[in-house]
Design an enzyme around this catalytic site. Structure first.
Site, PDB file in Angstrom:
ATOM      1  N   CYS A   1       0.911  -1.304   0.160  1.00  0.00           N
ATOM      2  CA  CYS A   1       0.109  -0.150   0.177  1.00  0.00           C
ATOM      3  C   CYS A   1       0.878   1.181   0.011  1.00  0.00           C
ATOM      4  CB  CYS A   1      -0.981  -0.025   1.273  1.00  0.00           C
ATOM      5  SG  CYS A   1      -1.768   1.768   1.640  1.00  0.00           S
TER       6      CYS A   1
ATOM      7  N   GLY B   1     -13.496   8.381  -7.536  1.00  0.00           N
ATOM      8  CA  GLY B   1     -12.201   8.881  -7.842  1.00  0.00           C
ATOM      9  C   GLY B   1     -10.984   8.351  -7.122  1.00  0.00           C
TER      10      GLY B   1
ATOM     11  N   HIS C   1      -7.894   8.571   2.904  1.00  0.00           N
ATOM     12  CA  HIS C   1      -7.233   9.891   3.168  1.00  0.00           C
ATOM     13  C   HIS C   1      -8.165  10.851   3.065  1.00  0.00           C
ATOM     14  CE1 HIS C   1      -6.960   8.548  -1.123  1.00  0.00           C
ATOM     15  NE2 HIS C   1      -7.031   9.637  -1.238  1.00  0.00           N
TER      16      HIS C   1
ATOM     17  N   HIS D   1      -8.204  14.878   1.604  1.00  0.00           N
ATOM     18  CA  HIS D   1      -7.495  16.093   0.972  1.00  0.00           C
ATOM     19  C   HIS D   1      -7.850  17.319   1.561  1.00  0.00           C
ATOM     20  CE1 HIS D   1      -6.238  13.546  -2.609  1.00  0.00           C
ATOM     21  NE2 HIS D   1      -7.744  12.927  -2.521  1.00  0.00           N
TER      22      HIS D   1
END
Ligand code: 5GP
Ligand code: ZN
Length: 111
Positions: A3, A92, A99, A101
Site C-alpha cells: 500500500c 475517484g 485519506h 485532501h
C-alpha cells in the site's frame, strides 16, 4: 502490505511531512490541485470510507480534530478551505488507503 500510503507512513517511500502524531500523518500531495494541498492519512490501513467502523473511527476523529489546526498552521483557516474524501472508483479514489485532501490558498468555484 503493498500500500503506497502505508509505505509513506513507514518511511519506505519519502514524503514531505507537514504534521505527524501517533494517529495520523499529513504530507504534501505530489500533484497539488491548489496552492496548498495536504493529504492526511490514518496510521492504520483503512481501505476507504466504506471501512470506517466503531473501532477505527478514532482515527477519523483524530484527523478531523487536527484539520482546523493544520489550516491555521498553513495560514488559510481564516479564508477557508476544502476537505475532500474520494471513496472507491466512482468517487475517484486512486490510492486504497483512506485519506482526506485538505486544500487551501485559492477560492474554489466549482462544486
Ligand atoms: P485519491 O485520488 O486517491 O483521492 O488521492 C490520491 C492522492 O495521492 C493524489 O492526489 C495523488 O497526487 C497523491 N499521490 C499519489 N502518489 C503519491 C506519492 O507518492 N507521494 C505523495 N506525496 N502523494 C501521492
Ligand atoms: Zn495502507
Amino acid at each position: 502490505m503493498d500500500c503506497l500510503f502505508c509505505k509513506i507512513i513507514s518511511g519506505e517511500i519519502p514524503s514531505t511531512k507537514v504534521y505527524e502524531d501517533d494517529m495520523l500523518l499529513a504530507f504534501l500531495d505530489i500533484n497539488p490541485q491548489a496552492p496548498k494541498h495536504i493529504v492526511i492519512v490514518p496510521k492504520t490501513h483503512i481501505q476507504s470510507a466504506n471501512e470506517i467502523n466503531g473501532t477505527n473511527l478514532k482515527y477519523v476523529a483524530a484527523i478531523w480534530e487536527k484539520i482546523p489546526q493544520l489550516a491555521k498552521d498553513l495560514s488559510f483557516a481564516e479564508n477557508g478551505y476544502r476537505v475532500i474524501n474520494n471513496c472507491g472508483s466512482d468517487g475517484g479514489q486512486t490510492v486504497p488507503h483512506l485519506h482526506f485532501h485538505l486544500l487551501g490558498g485559492k477560492q474554489f468555484t466549482d462544486f
